[in-house]
Design an enzyme around this catalytic site. Sequence first.
Site, short mmCIF file in Angstrom:
data_model
loop_
_atom_site.label_atom_id
_atom_site.label_comp_id
_atom_site.label_asym_id
_atom_site.label_seq_id
_atom_site.Cartn_x
_atom_site.Cartn_y
_atom_site.Cartn_z
N SER A 164 1.14 -1.39 -0.27
CA SER A 164 0.38 0.27 0.08
C SER A 164 0.84 1.22 -0.26
O SER A 164 1.60 0.80 -0.37
CB SER A 164 -1.07 0.18 0.97
OG SER A 164 -1.88 1.38 1.08
N THR A 165 0.89 2.15 1.34
CA THR A 165 2.06 3.60 1.09
C THR A 165 2.89 3.66 1.02
O THR A 165 3.47 2.42 1.91
CB THR A 165 1.05 4.04 2.34
OG1 THR A 165 -0.69 4.13 2.40
CG2 THR A 165 1.29 5.07 2.59
N HIS A 190 -2.65 -0.70 -3.44
CA HIS A 190 -3.71 0.10 -3.56
C HIS A 190 -3.57 1.18 -4.01
O HIS A 190 -2.26 2.00 -3.76
CB HIS A 190 -3.91 0.14 -1.83
CG HIS A 190 -4.00 -0.46 -0.96
ND1 HIS A 190 -3.45 -0.68 0.65
CD2 HIS A 190 -4.81 -1.73 -1.48
CE1 HIS A 190 -4.26 -2.79 1.14
NE2 HIS A 190 -5.16 -2.61 -0.23
N MET A 283 -0.25 0.80 5.33
CA MET A 283 -0.66 1.31 6.47
C MET A 283 -2.21 0.26 6.77
O MET A 283 -2.47 0.06 5.88
CB MET A 283 -1.30 2.66 6.30
CG MET A 283 -1.78 3.40 7.75
SD MET A 283 -2.40 4.99 7.21
CE MET A 283 -4.22 4.83 6.66
N ASP A 286 -4.90 -4.69 6.33
CA ASP A 286 -4.40 -5.68 4.70
C ASP A 286 -3.63 -6.31 4.86
O ASP A 286 -2.24 -6.20 4.25
CB ASP A 286 -5.17 -4.80 3.89
CG ASP A 286 -5.26 -5.47 2.54
OD1 ASP A 286 -6.41 -6.33 3.21
OD2 ASP A 286 -5.43 -5.16 1.16
#
Length: 341
Positions: A164-165, A190, A283, A286
Site C-alpha cells: 500500500s503506502t 492499493h 498503512m 490489509d
Amino acid sequence: MCAASVLVVDDSATMRALIKHALSRDPEIVVVGEAANPFEARDKMKALDPDVVTLDVEMPNMNGIEFLEKIMTLRPTPVIMVSNLTAPGAAATLAALEIGAFDCVAKPSARGNMFIELPGLIKEAARAKSGMAKRRNAPSRGRSAVAKTARGAKLPDLIAIGSSTGGVEALMQVLAEFPANCPPTVIVQHLPAAFTGSFAARLDRVSRARVFEAKGGEELLPGHVYLAPGGGRHMVVKAGTRPSLSLIEGETVSGHRPSVDVLFGSVAKNFSGSHCGVILTGMGRDGAQGLLEMRQAGAQTLGQDEDSSLVYGMPRVAHEIGAVERQLPLGRIARQIFSGG
C-alpha cells in the site's frame, strides 16, 4: 484525538483558500500554515512540524515532485499531492506515488467539487505519520542486478505480493530484480483505478519479467506478473488444472477493494502448488490475515522490515499475528525468494 495539523503548499492563493476552506469544516483538522512555493514550505515545515502536507505538482522554481523527493529523503512526512488528473498530471502523480506520496486528489474542475475526499485522507495520513520510517539508506533508483537462483534452490510455483503506502517505490525495486523466467506473480497494490494501468506499464519497463494489469481470466504463466486493477473488484486465484485469475465483485475487505487479504486467501485456498507470500510497506492491516492463511497452508512468507518500510503498518500487523516467517530489508526480498539468501 488531537487535531491533525496541515501545511498547504500551492502557488495559487485561490487554490490554497479552497483547500483551507474544505479542511476547516472538519473539527479534527487544523491548517497550521500555507506556502506559495517549496522554499517557503521548507522553512514552515521546520517551524511548524505539520502532521500532513498537501502539495501542488506544478510550481515555480522547484516543482512538487522534486520537493517531494527532498521531503521523503530528509524529513519523511505524509504528503497528499493535489493536481489535475490530465494525462501529464497522471504521469506526475504516479511518479509522486513512486517516491512515497500518501495519496493524490484532483483539483476541483468546478466550484461544486470542493475536495470532498480530502479531509478523510488527511486524517488517515496523520495517523500514518508515527509509522513512517526515517529510511536511513534511501533505496537505489538504478536498475538492480537480477536476483539469481541458487543451484539446487526450489522456486515457488506462485508468488503473491501485497502493498500500500510506499508500495509503488517498493515494488519498482523488488520487480527490478525479478528474472525473465520468474514464477507467475500476482500483486495487489492499493492505487486509484486511474493509475494501475500506467503503473503496470512502468513496472514492465523496469522488470525483465512481463508485467500486466489483470483483466480477469488470465492463465498464470511463468515470466508473467499480474497487477490487480484498482477501484472496484477483488482479484483472486482460481483453482484448476491450469490456475487462472478472476476479478470478482464483493464488499471491501480490510477497508479495500481490491484487497490483499482476499488475494492471499484465495492463494491459500485454491492454489495446490508451492507458493510464496510477501507483504510490503503500507498503512493498516490489509494482507495480514491472508498471509497467515498462506503460512498455515505451507507457504514461505516474507515481510518488509521496519527500517526499509515507508509505513510500517501492514508488515507490522502481519508479523505480530505470526503470519511472517521472515522479516527482511526491501533490498533482500527478491534474493530471498530466488536464492534463499
